[in-house]
Design an enzyme around this catalytic site. Structure first.
Site, PDB file in Angstrom:
ATOM      1  N   HIS A 282       0.872  -1.185   0.000  1.00 53.75           N
ATOM      2  CA  HIS A 282       0.000   0.000   0.000  1.00 53.75           C
ATOM      3  C   HIS A 282       0.911   1.239   0.000  1.00 53.75           C
ATOM      4  O   HIS A 282       1.725   1.410  -0.902  1.00 53.75           O
ATOM      5  CB  HIS A 282      -0.927  -0.109   1.212  1.00 53.75           C
ATOM      6  CG  HIS A 282      -2.086   0.839   1.244  1.00 53.75           C
ATOM      7  ND1 HIS A 282      -2.455   1.629   0.188  1.00 53.75           N
ATOM      8  CD2 HIS A 282      -2.967   1.148   2.247  1.00 53.75           C
ATOM      9  CE1 HIS A 282      -3.517   2.356   0.526  1.00 53.75           C
ATOM     10  NE2 HIS A 282      -3.828   2.085   1.783  1.00 53.75           N
ATOM     11  N   HIS A 321      -2.421  -2.644  -9.733  1.00 50.40           N
ATOM     12  CA  HIS A 321      -3.398  -2.059  -8.815  1.00 50.40           C
ATOM     13  C   HIS A 321      -4.624  -2.946  -8.777  1.00 50.40           C
ATOM     14  O   HIS A 321      -4.992  -3.528  -9.795  1.00 50.40           O
ATOM     15  CB  HIS A 321      -3.788  -0.647  -9.291  1.00 50.40           C
ATOM     16  CG  HIS A 321      -4.426   0.167  -8.221  1.00 50.40           C
ATOM     17  ND1 HIS A 321      -5.772   0.112  -7.950  1.00 50.40           N
ATOM     18  CD2 HIS A 321      -3.885   1.033  -7.330  1.00 50.40           C
ATOM     19  CE1 HIS A 321      -6.026   0.927  -6.943  1.00 50.40           C
ATOM     20  NE2 HIS A 321      -4.917   1.493  -6.538  1.00 50.40           N
ATOM     21  N   ASP A 377       2.621   5.279  -6.846  1.00 48.85           N
ATOM     22  CA  ASP A 377       3.868   5.183  -6.095  1.00 48.85           C
ATOM     23  C   ASP A 377       5.102   5.049  -6.971  1.00 48.85           C
ATOM     24  O   ASP A 377       6.221   5.118  -6.464  1.00 48.85           O
ATOM     25  CB  ASP A 377       3.801   3.977  -5.146  1.00 48.85           C
ATOM     26  CG  ASP A 377       2.793   4.203  -4.033  1.00 48.85           C
ATOM     27  OD1 ASP A 377       2.813   5.300  -3.456  1.00 48.85           O
ATOM     28  OD2 ASP A 377       1.993   3.293  -3.758  1.00 48.85           O
TER      29      ASP A 377
HETATM   30  N1  CMC Z   1       4.824  -7.147 -10.259  1.00 46.51           N
HETATM   31  C1  CMC Z   1       4.729  -8.375 -10.849  1.00 46.51           C
HETATM   32  N2  CMC Z   1       3.595  -9.058 -10.988  1.00 46.51           N
HETATM   33  C2  CMC Z   1       2.483  -8.487 -10.487  1.00 46.51           C
HETATM   34  C3  CMC Z   1       2.501  -7.222  -9.857  1.00 46.51           C
HETATM   35  C4  CMC Z   1       3.733  -6.556  -9.751  1.00 46.51           C
HETATM   36  N3  CMC Z   1       3.810  -5.351  -9.154  1.00 46.51           N
HETATM   37  N4  CMC Z   1       1.254  -6.905  -9.449  1.00 46.51           N
HETATM   38  C5  CMC Z   1       0.471  -7.923  -9.830  1.00 46.51           C
HETATM   39  N5  CMC Z   1       1.219  -8.872 -10.445  1.00 46.51           N
HETATM   40  C6  CMC Z   1       0.734 -10.116 -11.056  1.00 46.51           C
HETATM   41  C7  CMC Z   1       0.438 -11.156  -9.982  1.00 46.51           C
HETATM   42  O1  CMC Z   1       1.576 -11.953  -9.734  1.00 46.51           O
HETATM   43  C8  CMC Z   1      -0.696 -11.904 -10.619  1.00 46.51           C
HETATM   44  O2  CMC Z   1      -0.144 -12.761 -11.610  1.00 46.51           O
HETATM   45  P1  CMC Z   1      -0.749 -14.249 -11.829  1.00 46.51           P
HETATM   46  O3  CMC Z   1      -2.139 -14.028 -12.349  1.00 46.51           O
HETATM   47  O4  CMC Z   1       0.180 -14.884 -12.804  1.00 46.51           O
HETATM   48  O5  CMC Z   1      -0.739 -14.907 -10.472  1.00 46.51           O
HETATM   49  C9  CMC Z   1      -1.490 -10.854 -11.361  1.00 46.51           C
HETATM   50  O6  CMC Z   1      -0.530  -9.827 -11.671  1.00 46.51           O
HETATM   51  C10 CMC Z   1      -2.634 -10.265 -10.550  1.00 46.51           C
HETATM   52  O7  CMC Z   1      -2.079  -9.698  -9.362  1.00 46.51           O
HETATM   53  P2  CMC Z   1      -2.730  -9.788  -7.912  1.00 46.51           P
HETATM   54  O8  CMC Z   1      -1.640  -9.907  -6.901  1.00 46.51           O
HETATM   55  O9  CMC Z   1      -3.820 -10.818  -7.902  1.00 46.51           O
HETATM   56  O10 CMC Z   1      -3.421  -8.366  -7.829  1.00 46.51           O
HETATM   57  P3  CMC Z   1      -3.986  -7.665  -6.524  1.00 46.51           P
HETATM   58  O11 CMC Z   1      -5.142  -6.860  -6.970  1.00 46.51           O
HETATM   59  O12 CMC Z   1      -4.225  -8.640  -5.431  1.00 46.51           O
HETATM   60  O13 CMC Z   1      -2.760  -6.745  -6.047  1.00 46.51           O
HETATM   61  C11 CMC Z   1      -1.309  -4.921  -5.789  1.00 46.51           C
HETATM   62  C12 CMC Z   1      -2.672  -5.387  -6.292  1.00 46.51           C
HETATM   63  C13 CMC Z   1      -1.238  -3.396  -5.859  1.00 46.51           C
HETATM   64  C14 CMC Z   1      -1.137  -5.335  -4.284  1.00 46.51           C
HETATM   65  C15 CMC Z   1      -0.209  -5.582  -6.636  1.00 46.51           C
HETATM   66  O14 CMC Z   1      -0.338  -5.172  -7.978  1.00 46.51           O
HETATM   67  C16 CMC Z   1       1.196  -5.271  -6.124  1.00 46.51           C
HETATM   68  O15 CMC Z   1       1.699  -5.984  -5.237  1.00 46.51           O
HETATM   69  N6  CMC Z   1       1.874  -4.207  -6.662  1.00 46.51           N
HETATM   70  C17 CMC Z   1       3.146  -3.796  -6.157  1.00 46.51           C
HETATM   71  C18 CMC Z   1       2.976  -2.971  -4.886  1.00 46.51           C
HETATM   72  C19 CMC Z   1       2.453  -1.582  -5.197  1.00 46.51           C
HETATM   73  O16 CMC Z   1       2.942  -0.907  -6.099  1.00 46.51           O
HETATM   74  N7  CMC Z   1       1.501  -1.133  -4.383  1.00 46.51           N
HETATM   75  C20 CMC Z   1       0.922   0.226  -4.505  1.00 46.51           C
HETATM   76  C21 CMC Z   1      -0.491   0.185  -4.959  1.00 46.51           C
HETATM   77  S1  CMC Z   1      -1.085   1.813  -5.487  1.00 46.51           S
HETATM   78  C22 CMC Z   1      -1.080   2.841  -4.114  1.00 46.51           C
HETATM   79  C23 CMC Z   1      -1.719   2.288  -2.917  1.00 46.51           C
HETATM   80  O17 CMC Z   1      -2.798   1.708  -2.947  1.00 46.51           O
HETATM   81  O18 CMC Z   1      -1.139   2.479  -1.864  1.00 46.51           O
END
Ligand code: CMC
Length: 443
Positions: A282, A321, A377
């Protein structure tokens, strides 16, 4: 919800267009569930039972991926099309033409202020920027290398001990006063945390300065009698504050609402929000992005790094996201703000690496097929570093403006007649009703 018998000729489906017809194949019974705002109510499923003593159907949604937890009129987000609006105003227009304090008023009150309203709001916020002297003492009690976000969780929560009447949350005047205090004092708490880790004396607020200028003064003032912020940096910071002010039901806002639903005071609820924001998935992501870019080090290392991400060994921080499946509109605005800041501070050398990482990701099948785009971010940390902030402070820079969003959401929640204490159900998967075994008899 009404219970009907299936006729087999489609009569039920024709009964009401704004309903969902559900047949429980365990019993053969058919139910008609109302659809409102594209949503069905989870409680309507409770009547679907196999017998009178059956608890009834529940819905299972870990991480709330498809559950609306409230009705809200604050922030509109269309993740497919990259749209973000506060109270109906597009984020692009607010970032271009508004100020953070005006946006905070908009979020809290629902409308843009008139000139007298804005003057009063600014006056109220400015005259509540000081904190009790004891706050300085307990901030001083943290270790020299304490994470400022951990310090902020503690200090904002501790404000409830200074304003004990803040738990009178059904009194609108009381709520309004705590709202002002929270927005006003957050930069002071954040600057004290910074000064503490830097081993520098705390500086009091300068009420002649605007909100972002005062924050820069509390952070960077040294021996000069008056700190004069560079107006370009002040404006860039104000834009960052606008972009971070609210983002509907994200993890930290959900924490504020859930904790606030117990009717605790707003300082304790906001402390829960700060704690949720601290995590690397986050608000801690901006810090994680900078650490990642530093680890990559130079452009030649990018392909190996990206391969590691695709192999699942790491995450590309600042990408992806839960809601945006398109470019985060805040990232576009921040990219532009980078140019304005670097004009004053000189270009951050990590910018080249960030741009190259983004370019590769936007063309790579792994990221394209998963709709992973830069989020808010990805570029904000580059600005914070250019402003001379240590990486530990980055999530704090997110918490300061998000306070207006948290408090607006909290205000909406406490006045919402449909809201009760947040208390989800579970699917129990453990053992049942076992006899206690004495320690000597255990295997
Ligand atoms: N790098 C590599 N792969 C990713 C990433 C990433 N940053 N984000 C998602 N994926 C992949 C994930 O591995 C999954 O692949 P598969 O279908 O093969 O298993 C697919 O994309 C879907 O991802 P998810 O984890 O199910 O998506 P989510 O909605 O649960 O997670 C998230 C959203 C923001 C936690 C995630 O994208 C992430 O960890 N991003 C990096 C951390 C980040 O930048 N966070 C800031 C978010 S924006 C500001 C805020 O809210 O604070």
């Amino acid at each position: 919800m009404s219970e009907t018998q299936t006729t087999g000729d489609g009569a039920v489906a024709a009964a009401n267009a704004d309903t969902l017809t559900v047949t429980d194949n365990r019993t053969g019974q058919t139910y008609e569930v109302p659809i409102t705002d594209g949503t069905v109510r989870a409680m309507d499923f409770r009547q679907m039972k196999t017998s009178d003593d059956d608890f009834g159907l529940m819905t299972y949604d870990p991480a709330f991926t498809n559950t609306a937890s409230c009705r809200s009129a604050i922030t509109y987000l269309d993740g497919e099309n990259g749209v973000l609006e506060y109270r109906g105003y597009p984020i692009e227009q607010l970032a271009e033409r508004s100020t953070y304090l005006e946006v905070a008023y908009l979020l809290v009150h629902g409308e843009l202020p008139t000139t007298p309203q804005l003057d009063q709001w600014k006056h109220d916020i400015t005259t509540h920027t000081f904190v009790h002297e004891n706050v300085k003492e307990f901030v001083g009690g943290f270790r020299h290398d304490a994470h400022p976000m951990g310090m902020l969780v503690g200090s904002v929560g501790a404000l409830s001990t200074f304003y004990k009447d803040a738990n009178e949350i059904s009194d609108p005047e009381n709520r309004a006063l705590q709202t002002i205090r929270l927005i006003a004092k957050m930069p002071t708490l954040a600057a004290f945390a910074y000064r503490h880790i830097m081993g520098q004396p705390y500086y009091y607020p300068d009420n002649d300065l605007d909100y972002p200028g005062n924050f820069l003064s509390m952070m960077y003032k040294m021996t000069e009698l008056k700190y004069e912020p560079d107006p370009r940096l002040e404006r860039a910071l104000d834009v960052l504050f606008i972009l971070h002010a609210d983002h509907e039901q994200n993890c930290s806002t959900n924490a504020v609402r859930a904790v606030g639903s117990s009717q605790v005071d707003p300082y304790s609820a906001v402390a829960a929000g700060v704690a949720a924001l601290y995590g690397p998935l986050h608000g801690g992501a901006n810090e994680a992005v900078l650490r990642m870019l530093k680890r990559i080090g130079n452009k030649e290392n990018i392909p190996d790094f990206m391969q590691g991400v695709k192999d699942g060994n790491e995450r590309l921080m600042g990408f992806g996201h839960r809601v945006y499946k398109n470019y985060d509109p805040r990232a576009t605005i921040i990219k532009k703000a980078c140019d304005d800041v670097f004009e004053v501070t000189g270009v951050n050398p990590l910018l080249d690496i960030a741009l190259e990482v983004e370019k590769i990701a936007l063309e790579d099948e792994y990221f394209v097929s998963r709709k992973l785009y830069p989020n808010v971010d990805f570029y904000s940390g580059l600005i914070y570093e250019a402003l001379g902030l240590p990486m530990d402070m980055f999530p704090v820079m997110f918490a300061i403006p998000r306070t207006s969003g948290w408090i607006a959401q909290w205000l909406e929640m406490v006045q919402d007649k449909e809201q009760k204490i947040a208390r989800p159900r579970q699917i129990y998967t453990g053992e049942r009703t076992r006899d206690y075994v004495g320690i000597d008899a255990r295997k």
